[in-house]
Design a protein around this motif. Sequence first.
Motif, PDB file in Angstrom:
ATOM      1  N   PHE A 246       0.811  -1.205   0.000  1.00 37.73           N
ATOM      2  CA  PHE A 246       0.000   0.000   0.000  1.00 37.73           C
ATOM      3  C   PHE A 246       0.852   1.267   0.000  1.00 37.73           C
ATOM      4  N   LEU A 247       0.221   2.368  -0.418  1.00 40.58           N
ATOM      5  CA  LEU A 247       0.865   3.670  -0.344  1.00 40.58           C
ATOM      6  C   LEU A 247       1.036   4.096   1.115  1.00 40.58           C
ATOM      7  N   VAL A 248       2.055   4.905   1.359  1.00 41.40           N
ATOM      8  CA  VAL A 248       2.239   5.524   2.664  1.00 41.40           C
ATOM      9  C   VAL A 248       1.696   6.955   2.583  1.00 41.40           C
ATOM     10  N   ARG A 249       0.838   7.313   3.522  1.00 42.69           N
ATOM     11  CA  ARG A 249       0.313   8.677   3.586  1.00 42.69           C
ATOM     12  C   ARG A 249       1.097   9.450   4.643  1.00 42.69           C
ATOM     13  N   ILE A 250       1.690  10.568   4.216  1.00 39.42           N
ATOM     14  CA  ILE A 250       2.390  11.470   5.141  1.00 39.42           C
ATOM     15  C   ILE A 250       1.469  12.661   5.380  1.00 39.42           C
ATOM     16  N   LYS A 251       1.050  12.836   6.602  1.00 44.98           N
ATOM     17  CA  LYS A 251       0.154  13.929   6.928  1.00 44.98           C
ATOM     18  C   LYS A 251       0.856  15.288   6.777  1.00 44.98           C
ATOM     19  N   ALA A 252       0.067  16.315   6.438  1.00 49.67           N
ATOM     20  CA  ALA A 252       0.606  17.673   6.365  1.00 49.67           C
ATOM     21  C   ALA A 252       1.290  18.030   7.684  1.00 49.67           C
ATOM     22  N   ASP A 253       2.459  18.670   7.590  1.00 50.08           N
ATOM     23  CA  ASP A 253       3.248  19.139   8.731  1.00 50.08           C
ATOM     24  C   ASP A 253       3.907  18.006   9.518  1.00 50.08           C
ATOM     25  N   ALA A 254       3.899  16.770   9.011  1.00 46.16           N
ATOM     26  CA  ALA A 254       4.435  15.627   9.761  1.00 46.16           C
ATOM     27  C   ALA A 254       5.924  15.800  10.070  1.00 46.16           C
ATOM     28  N   PHE A 255       6.693  16.408   9.154  1.00 42.02           N
ATOM     29  CA  PHE A 255       8.134  16.574   9.365  1.00 42.02           C
ATOM     30  C   PHE A 255       8.450  17.918  10.022  1.00 42.02           C
ATOM     31  N   ASP A 256       7.693  18.930   9.651  1.00 44.85           N
ATOM     32  CA  ASP A 256       7.842  20.268  10.218  1.00 44.85           C
ATOM     33  C   ASP A 256       6.686  21.090   9.660  1.00 44.85           C
TER      34      ASP A 256
ATOM     35  N   GLY B  59       4.591  22.951   7.350  1.00 42.92           N
ATOM     36  CA  GLY B  59       4.634  23.074   5.893  1.00 42.92           C
ATOM     37  C   GLY B  59       5.390  21.969   5.191  1.00 42.92           C
ATOM     38  N   LEU B  60       5.845  20.946   5.922  1.00 39.85           N
ATOM     39  CA  LEU B  60       6.588  19.822   5.333  1.00 39.85           C
ATOM     40  C   LEU B  60       5.928  18.499   5.735  1.00 39.85           C
ATOM     41  N   PRO B  61       5.135  17.924   4.865  1.00 44.08           N
ATOM     42  CA  PRO B  61       4.670  18.508   3.605  1.00 44.08           C
ATOM     43  C   PRO B  61       3.558  19.525   3.850  1.00 44.08           C
ATOM     44  N   LYS B  62       3.260  20.312   2.831  1.00 44.02           N
ATOM     45  CA  LYS B  62       2.237  21.341   3.021  1.00 44.02           C
ATOM     46  C   LYS B  62       0.824  20.791   2.848  1.00 44.02           C
ATOM     47  N   ARG B  63       0.686  19.645   2.189  1.00 46.83           N
ATOM     48  CA  ARG B  63      -0.571  18.900   2.131  1.00 46.83           C
ATOM     49  C   ARG B  63      -0.259  17.436   2.404  1.00 46.83           C
ATOM     50  N   ASP B  64      -1.300  16.644   2.662  1.00 42.65           N
ATOM     51  CA  ASP B  64      -1.081  15.212   2.792  1.00 42.65           C
ATOM     52  C   ASP B  64      -0.415  14.691   1.519  1.00 42.65           C
TER      53      ASP B  64
ATOM     54  N   GLU C  16       5.027  18.307  -2.608  1.00 40.19           N
ATOM     55  CA  GLU C  16       4.253  18.982  -1.555  1.00 40.19           C
ATOM     56  C   GLU C  16       5.208  19.712  -0.610  1.00 40.19           C
ATOM     57  N   ALA C  17       6.329  20.229  -1.177  1.00 40.99           N
ATOM     58  CA  ALA C  17       7.378  20.986  -0.485  1.00 40.99           C
ATOM     59  C   ALA C  17       8.338  20.110   0.308  1.00 40.99           C
ATOM     60  N   LEU C  18       8.072  18.803   0.441  1.00 40.77           N
ATOM     61  CA  LEU C  18       8.947  17.914   1.207  1.00 40.77           C
ATOM     62  C   LEU C  18      10.105  17.444   0.332  1.00 40.77           C
ATOM     63  N   PRO C  19      11.366  17.595   0.783  1.00 42.93           N
ATOM     64  CA  PRO C  19      12.502  17.142  -0.030  1.00 42.93           C
ATOM     65  C   PRO C  19      12.518  15.612  -0.153  1.00 42.93           C
ATOM     66  N   SER C  20      12.465  15.115  -1.379  1.00 36.75           N
ATOM     67  CA  SER C  20      12.481  13.674  -1.625  1.00 36.75           C
ATOM     68  C   SER C  20      13.232  13.421  -2.922  1.00 36.75           C
TER      69      SER C  20
END
Length: 544
Positions: free
Chosen positions: A275-285, A287-292, A344-348
Amino acid sequence: MARWWVDGINCFIIDSSTSTIKGQTLTSKNGVIFKNGGYGDGNIVDGGNVYIDPNGYVANSTIKSGLVRTGGGTLNSISMTGGDVTIGAGTTMEGKFDISGAGNVSIGKNGYVSTSSSNKVVLNVSSGNVSIDQIGPAALNLARNANVSVTKAAMQNLTVNATATDYSFDITDLDPSTITGVTQSTNKFVIHTTKGDVTINGNLQNYKFTPDNKGGTIISSCFAEGTLIQTPDGDRLVETLELGDLVSTHLGPQPIRWLGKREVDLRGATEMDNFLVRIKADAFDKGLPKRDLWITPEHCILINEKLIPVRRLVNGASIAYDLKRRRYTYYHFAFEKHAIVFSEALPSESYLIGQNKREFGVVESSGEEIDTTLAYPLVTEIEEANRVWQRLAARSNSLGMPVTSSNPVLSRKLVQLRTDRGEIALLKDVNDRHAVFSVPAGTKYVVIESDASRPDQFHGPYWDDRRRLGVRVGPVHVSDQSHSMVIDAHLNDRQLGGWNNVEDGRSRWTSGKGIIPLAHLSNLSRHKELELRIAFPDREEVAF
């Protein structure tokens, strides 16, 4: 000339009255049916539909796109770079079939397809996808990037030549957990299993056995549809990106040199890795990511100047597998060099060409050479991954998404020994390092059965060990009261069913049902029973 509607296409009928169609190009608005003596030669299928009925004959076709379907008649020699060919029951194949590009070929799905003895059939597969269920005698040549699936029944009539590397050859009804060994010569490859031998005629080199995972694990690193990717002109949906488009990276704007796409249907799948992994908005900091953000488990995130697969960061709250999203399309793209992009602004990471190219059903490429060097090093140490995991778990808690965790309790794994006759072997003795079992003389193999668990699920995803570990086993001492010998082939045989990867040659983990072959011990058969003294290095974790 008669016409007939098939699949919504207005088709011309080529039969004994119209005789022949030759040197024509069939586009998307054309359809042809060959039947009752109809003959086609040297035609090009470029989006059109071709049907071959009983007594139709088609030779020397070039297929670029479109559909070819046979329900009888004869198909003699094709050159294929795209499109779909279904060769059905009652058809006779002749000559040479060159399959490359994005072509898809299915042979004998609904019944037996015969092959000509006078014009021998040769299947040359260099890319595309070929599935063979029932076929007469034929040669199958596999080049690099070939993707072929066959049944055990089809294997009886195929002569396989696979001396290249990086091909995929899937025997669809062979369970790898039943494999007890391999015997290989220059013109024959015999796979020994608990259910009998499977023989591949021909030369099969550079092989390895892995589960084909139908509906199972998808190993890839990609973006799901709907993901916003940062570009110099603003955010773009990943599915709208095209070759040559500029994407913002840590190296500056980079033009896309390669694009991949695949549709996934996980209905019925149960393994979390699918399955896909969902990263919630702001999970890392903030605005990172800025959306799910939804990405595949192997996709790497840049943290502290290092790359780490998101599966190692799953906490079930701010970063979790999305078990509801069972149908989706994922995408990826590559540049001249591996780079960091902003999803979604998250560095990947961008895609690293070469690792899992076959995962993609649709591929576009500029044809330019692409560097396969990692942009940043990978996180390898458990302690380092654990520190990142703990920080993100704490942030998840602060955002009102509590991470539930419990200290695992190590339970002893129950072990038993089962013979090839299905009988549970008698346990005679146990000491600090060994267990002694009695089995009947003439036993062909035994199976060490136990519970199995994954370290990344037991300890935590940051462990990065997704093997299913049963018990660790060492050498086996076999005796019959008069003679004794040590067998350790199970510690090094990479093709043996029920074992994890070969480690140091002194011990090896089962995956829950590890096979130990005994059939070669014919000289130890003077008495009614054999005694097996099996080493268990982790004796304190094993129960009998």
